[in-house]
Design an enzyme around this catalytic site. Sequence first.
Site, short mmCIF file in Angstrom:
data_model
loop_
_atom_site.label_atom_id
_atom_site.label_comp_id
_atom_site.label_asym_id
_atom_site.label_seq_id
_atom_site.Cartn_x
_atom_site.Cartn_y
_atom_site.Cartn_z
N ASP A 106 -27.05 -34.60 32.75
CA ASP A 106 -26.11 -33.76 33.50
C ASP A 106 -26.35 -33.72 35.00
OD1 ASP A 106 -28.45 -32.35 33.75
OD2 ASP A 106 -27.93 -30.86 32.23
N GLU A 128 -27.72 -37.69 25.38
CA GLU A 128 -27.82 -36.22 25.50
C GLU A 128 -26.42 -35.64 25.79
OE1 GLU A 128 -29.94 -33.55 28.52
OE2 GLU A 128 -31.57 -33.96 27.14
N GLU A 142 -24.65 -28.55 36.79
CA GLU A 142 -24.92 -29.40 35.62
C GLU A 142 -23.90 -29.22 34.50
OE1 GLU A 142 -27.24 -27.68 37.26
OE2 GLU A 142 -28.70 -29.16 37.94
N HIS A 218 -37.13 -24.73 39.19
CA HIS A 218 -36.51 -25.56 40.23
C HIS A 218 -35.00 -25.40 40.34
CE1 HIS A 218 -34.43 -28.52 37.66
NE2 HIS A 218 -35.43 -28.35 36.83
N ARG A 220 -31.09 -24.54 40.90
CA ARG A 220 -30.35 -23.93 42.03
C ARG A 220 -30.15 -22.43 41.84
NH1 ARG A 220 -28.96 -28.88 43.49
NH2 ARG A 220 -28.12 -29.05 45.59
N HIS A 251 -42.18 -28.50 41.96
CA HIS A 251 -41.16 -29.51 42.19
C HIS A 251 -41.22 -29.90 43.67
CE1 HIS A 251 -37.09 -31.15 42.50
NE2 HIS A 251 -36.98 -31.11 41.19
#
Length: 384
Positions: A106, A128, A142, A218, A220, A251
Amino acid sequence: MQIAKKKHEAEMKVDVVIGTRPEAIKMAPVILELRARGGFSVRVIATGQHAEMLNQALNYFSLTADVNLGIMRREQTLDYIASAVLQGVGGTLDADRPDVVLVHGDTTTTLSAAMAAFYRRIPVGHVEAGLRSHDMSSPFPEEMNRVLTDRIASLWFAPTELARRNLVSEGVPADEIRVTGNTVVDALHRTIKCVSAPKESCMSQLLHGVPFILLTAHRRESWGVPLERICEALLEILRQHGAYRALVPMHKNPVVRDTISRILGKAPGVILCDPLDYPDFVWAINSCKLILSDSGGVQEEATALRKPVLILRDVTERPEAIEHGSGVLVGADKSLIMAEADRLLSDPAAYAEIVARCDGNPFGDGTASAKIADALSGVHKLAI
Ligand code: UD1
Ligand code: UDP
């Protein structure tokens, strides 16, 4: 869209496009499986949406990208990633046209690569496929990336039965979906066999049964205040449970690192480090007492290893982790994170009971890449 292979060609030309760390980890078993079988010519196209983190993952699997577009910039925007991938992957497909393009998951690489293939009428296989949070703003972007990628795809590799149902409810013909399990389980099985002790030096503090919590964040949606609350919750948990340490592999995103370093940088008991090599991270999942994470892949790995994970999100596209018993949805709510952690860390009997209830693995049995290769072989034979 048909996969129209020419009769005289011996091999199906498969381009695998990856851009970020999780795409590399989850597509590595597929690439290795296809290459181990006859009948496929596999080209790995890295967009380089991630730089060091992508290479770190590929290196572990002894893979090198055949093409690396190297697009990453510091604090890159979605517009920039989308356009750079679209142009870069498009040019690569024009230079050497494959029979099929495989994308994963995604990310913005996923959607833009799928579009680049679609614009050239090259069929897309989505690994996936079918994960849905049913909330377009979480995870963002995503959820939209996966919905649109599934709209573009002609081959759907759904990791779970729920993912299959999601696709069917959106109009994908049921008999064209393969339920394969998640390829992350293949990667995990392959790795855990070889993991005895971590090689990263900062992790030596965690050897000999030192109890610790593993934190990754990590997304957003977590940037800013939510991530601050998550870090503050961790500090409180460590205050209440003095014997525990925390391992926090950060990250590479500077937005995330700045917040984490500011709040946790000098905290006693906290080990901050760079992204870990996959085997070290697998060791950490397997050895820690509790995981706090907003990661998608970590929810699946925690479930596979029957490890409690507090999911730092308001909604998850992997509800199987919650049904399994390993996952608890806590968002970035400081009191809820603290309460759930306290419940698990204070009462060993309750902890043992929760772990004992986590039965089987809803995300697969480690044969997803073989099933994907079987499916592609079937298409290959049919087309010939
Ligand atoms: C991306 C994906 C997200 C996925 C995550 C996996 C999108 C929109 N987001 O988010 O779905 O869960 O990867 O980790 O596709 N950086 C480095 N070195 C690296 C990697 C990143 O320095 O190896 C820094 C760069 O400054 C970069 C920033 O991190 O600009 C953000 O990277 P980006 O891929 O845009 O977003 P992620 O948060 O990593
Ligand atoms: N991972 C890793 N090293 C780390 C942190 C995570 O190898 O320091 C692996 C983890 O095992 C999982 C994947 O990276 O397979 C998850 O990536 P990430 O959380 O960046 O992305 P998401 O899964 O949320 O898209």
